[in-house]
Design a protein around this motif. Structure first.
Motif, PDB file in Angstrom:
ATOM      1  N   LYS A  87       0.785  -1.204   0.016  1.00 45.27           N
ATOM      2  CA  LYS A  87       0.030  -0.021  -0.027  1.00 45.27           C
ATOM      3  C   LYS A  87       0.794   1.243  -0.053  1.00 45.27           C
ATOM      4  O   LYS A  87       0.572   2.242   0.608  1.00 45.27           O
ATOM      5  CB  LYS A  87      -0.991  -0.018   1.078  1.00 45.27           C
ATOM      6  N   VAL A  88       1.822   1.146  -0.865  1.00 47.80           N
ATOM      7  CA  VAL A  88       2.822   2.576  -0.950  1.00 47.80           C
ATOM      8  C   VAL A  88       1.841   3.716  -1.262  1.00 47.80           C
ATOM      9  O   VAL A  88       0.898   3.538  -2.133  1.00 47.80           O
ATOM     10  CB  VAL A  88       3.776   2.126  -2.128  1.00 47.80           C
ATOM     11  N   PRO A  89       1.906   4.932  -0.653  1.00 45.10           N
ATOM     12  CA  PRO A  89       1.020   6.031  -1.118  1.00 45.10           C
ATOM     13  C   PRO A  89       1.215   6.386  -2.313  1.00 45.10           C
ATOM     14  O   PRO A  89       0.141   6.765  -3.008  1.00 45.10           O
ATOM     15  CB  PRO A  89       1.566   6.976  -0.143  1.00 45.10           C
ATOM     16  N   VAL A  90       2.325   6.435  -2.961  1.00 42.73           N
ATOM     17  CA  VAL A  90       2.582   7.268  -4.564  1.00 42.73           C
ATOM     18  C   VAL A  90       3.457   6.390  -5.054  1.00 42.73           C
ATOM     19  O   VAL A  90       4.546   5.680  -4.645  1.00 42.73           O
ATOM     20  CB  VAL A  90       3.134   8.432  -4.259  1.00 42.73           C
ATOM     21  N   MET A 102      -2.344   0.348 -14.367  1.00 41.08           N
ATOM     22  CA  MET A 102      -3.328   1.408 -13.635  1.00 41.08           C
ATOM     23  C   MET A 102      -4.254   0.930 -12.753  1.00 41.08           C
ATOM     24  O   MET A 102      -4.265   1.292 -11.520  1.00 41.08           O
ATOM     25  CB  MET A 102      -3.788   2.410 -14.853  1.00 41.08           C
ATOM     26  N   LYS A 103      -5.084  -0.060 -13.184  1.00 34.58           N
ATOM     27  CA  LYS A 103      -6.402  -0.517 -12.526  1.00 34.58           C
ATOM     28  C   LYS A 103      -5.760  -1.428 -11.374  1.00 34.58           C
ATOM     29  O   LYS A 103      -6.246  -1.087 -10.132  1.00 34.58           O
ATOM     30  CB  LYS A 103      -7.029  -1.758 -13.347  1.00 34.58           C
ATOM     31  N   GLU A 104      -4.661  -1.961 -11.368  1.00 32.91           N
ATOM     32  CA  GLU A 104      -3.922  -2.772 -10.189  1.00 32.91           C
ATOM     33  C   GLU A 104      -3.555  -1.719  -9.093  1.00 32.91           C
ATOM     34  O   GLU A 104      -3.762  -1.997  -7.900  1.00 32.91           O
ATOM     35  CB  GLU A 104      -2.964  -3.734 -10.455  1.00 32.91           C
ATOM     36  N   LEU A 105      -2.950  -0.606  -9.545  1.00 32.46           N
ATOM     37  CA  LEU A 105      -2.264   0.312  -8.682  1.00 32.46           C
ATOM     38  C   LEU A 105      -3.359   1.240  -8.062  1.00 32.46           C
ATOM     39  O   LEU A 105      -3.374   1.365  -6.922  1.00 32.46           O
ATOM     40  CB  LEU A 105      -1.234   1.272  -9.592  1.00 32.46           C
ATOM     41  N   LYS A 106      -4.403   1.478  -8.890  1.00 31.83           N
ATOM     42  CA  LYS A 106      -5.402   2.306  -8.144  1.00 31.83           C
ATOM     43  C   LYS A 106      -6.353   1.586  -7.281  1.00 31.83           C
ATOM     44  O   LYS A 106      -6.818   2.034  -6.093  1.00 31.83           O
ATOM     45  CB  LYS A 106      -6.393   3.012  -9.388  1.00 31.83           C
ATOM     46  N   GLU A 107      -6.666   0.240  -7.729  1.00 35.25           N
ATOM     47  CA  GLU A 107      -7.393  -0.629  -6.507  1.00 35.25           C
ATOM     48  C   GLU A 107      -6.736  -0.798  -5.176  1.00 35.25           C
ATOM     49  O   GLU A 107      -7.358  -0.828  -4.095  1.00 35.25           O
ATOM     50  CB  GLU A 107      -7.614  -1.867  -7.140  1.00 35.25           C
ATOM     51  N   ALA A 108      -5.395  -0.677  -5.271  1.00 38.90           N
ATOM     52  CA  ALA A 108      -4.618  -0.636  -4.086  1.00 38.90           C
ATOM     53  C   ALA A 108      -4.400   0.549  -3.344  1.00 38.90           C
ATOM     54  O   ALA A 108      -3.806   0.760  -2.351  1.00 38.90           O
ATOM     55  CB  ALA A 108      -3.181  -1.208  -4.400  1.00 38.90           C
ATOM     56  N   GLY A 109      -5.223   1.724  -4.101  1.00 41.33           N
ATOM     57  CA  GLY A 109      -5.104   3.001  -3.395  1.00 41.33           C
ATOM     58  C   GLY A 109      -3.908   3.973  -3.455  1.00 41.33           C
ATOM     59  O   GLY A 109      -3.510   4.983  -2.803  1.00 41.33           O
ATOM     60  N   ILE A 110      -3.053   3.625  -4.784  1.00 38.70           N
ATOM     61  CA  ILE A 110      -1.745   4.366  -4.942  1.00 38.70           C
ATOM     62  C   ILE A 110      -2.292   5.403  -6.033  1.00 38.70           C
ATOM     63  O   ILE A 110      -2.654   5.145  -6.974  1.00 38.70           O
ATOM     64  CB  ILE A 110      -0.888   3.138  -5.409  1.00 38.70           C
ATOM     65  N   LYS A 111      -1.629   6.247  -5.586  1.00 42.97           N
ATOM     66  CA  LYS A 111      -1.628   7.569  -6.649  1.00 42.97           C
ATOM     67  C   LYS A 111      -0.522   7.478  -7.722  1.00 42.97           C
ATOM     68  O   LYS A 111       0.736   7.029  -7.082  1.00 42.97           O
ATOM     69  CB  LYS A 111      -1.102   9.032  -6.032  1.00 42.97           C
TER      70      LYS A 111
END
Length: 314
Positions: A87-90, A102-111
């Protein structure tokens, strides 16, 4: 510039550059504790190393931080998995379009904030769902594009609707203020942070930057389509000679032969003659080693003074 601070969760709209072999947990934590966004550069490392560095950062700061992902890395899928699990912030990205992930990163809450060197790529990454964009000019150190920051930043800012950060040739408050006037909402800084007290590079590497003059960097590898900006030394001159005397596939093969392990030699062993001393053109303005937090404060206090005196510009 509040847009960037809200996206990053930082006090200042500044991201530390993702410098390969240099940007690890110590520097990232120092920048984050100083009010910016510290970055771990994952290029050249495996998933276990990255996971350990993320844990180290969290032991050193409770502030937001980020990880840079070089999309052409052969183990990129494993690195993506780590940043999502942790869950790295950015995440900042380089060497392409992160749309596939992108989908995978965004679903993990990452900017997700890609680094781009052209308007065309900026438009593509915005369509893919990027939260902001880093427009990096050819003045930057390491792997570079062809367009200068002064020309690239306003064109990218005009072409997209998401916030833009300017990078390349920025090391003080004047650079921050200029970036803002060009349409950026924040900045990415690399070379100045190399000489931060918390940076793990060899003292020889830091001294090479501190001693550098305005004309002391060059771009090697332009003939291969993969230019790299470094401080001029024996290795750089050897590579430039190869480019003049060789043709076709011979060039890349010869560069690879003399360049293998060169970055590590400079960063860890302090070999600043035969090692690759990556640095931006702004090195000629970097004059002292100091804590990262002090650097950030200085830059934004100077930018504030410039902005306060803006009436004198007209």
């Amino acid at each position: 510039m509040n847009d960037i601070c809200q996206i990053l969760g930082t006090e200042y709209p500044i991201i530390q550059g993702a410098m390969a072999r240099i940007a690890e947990s110590s520097l990232a934590a120092a920048v984050s504790n100083g009010g910016g966004l510290g970055i771990i550069a994952s290029g050249g490392y495996d998933a276990d190393w990255l996971r350990d560095e993320i844990k180290k950062v969290r032991s050193l700061t409770d502030k937001p931080f980020g990880v840079n992902l070089m999309l052409l890395m052969p183990n990129i899928d494993e690195l993506i998995k780590v940043v999502c699990e942790e869950k790295v912030p950015v995440v900042t990205t380089g060497a392409g379009n992160p749309g596939k992930y992108m989908k995978e990163l965004k679903e993990a809450g990452i900017k997700v904030i890609p680094v781009v060197a052209s308007v065309a790529l900026a438009i593509r990454v915005e369509r893919a769902g990027a939260d902001a964009i880093i427009a990096e000019g050819t003045e930057a150190g390491g792997h570079i594009g062809e367009i200068a920051t002064m020309a690239l930043t306003p064109q990218v800012a005009d072409a997209v609707s998401i916030p833009v950060l300017a990078a390349g040739g920025i090391a003080d408050g004047r650079g921050v203020a200029a970036a803002y006037m060009l349409g950026a909402k924040g900045v990415q800084v690399g070379t100045r942070f190399v000489v931060a007290k918390e940076c793990i590079v060899s003292q020889n590497y830091k001294d090479a930057i501190i001693k550098a003059k305005d004309t002391d960097t060059c771009a090697t590898g332009r003939s291969t389509g993969h230019p790299v900006r470094v401080i001029k030394n024996k290795l750089a001159r050897e590579i430039l000679a190869i480019e003049k005397s060789s043709v076709g596939d011979e060039v890349q093969a010869a560069i690879d032969k003399v360049g293998i392990g060169a970055l590590g030699a400079a960063v860890f062993d302090g070999d600043v003659e035969h090692g690759s001393v990556m640095s931006g053109q702004i090195a000629g303005m970097v004059r002292k080693e100091q804590p990262a937090a002090e650097m950030i404060k200085e830059m934004f206090e100077e930018a504030k003074m410039i902005y306060s005196d803006r009436a004198s510009l007209f």
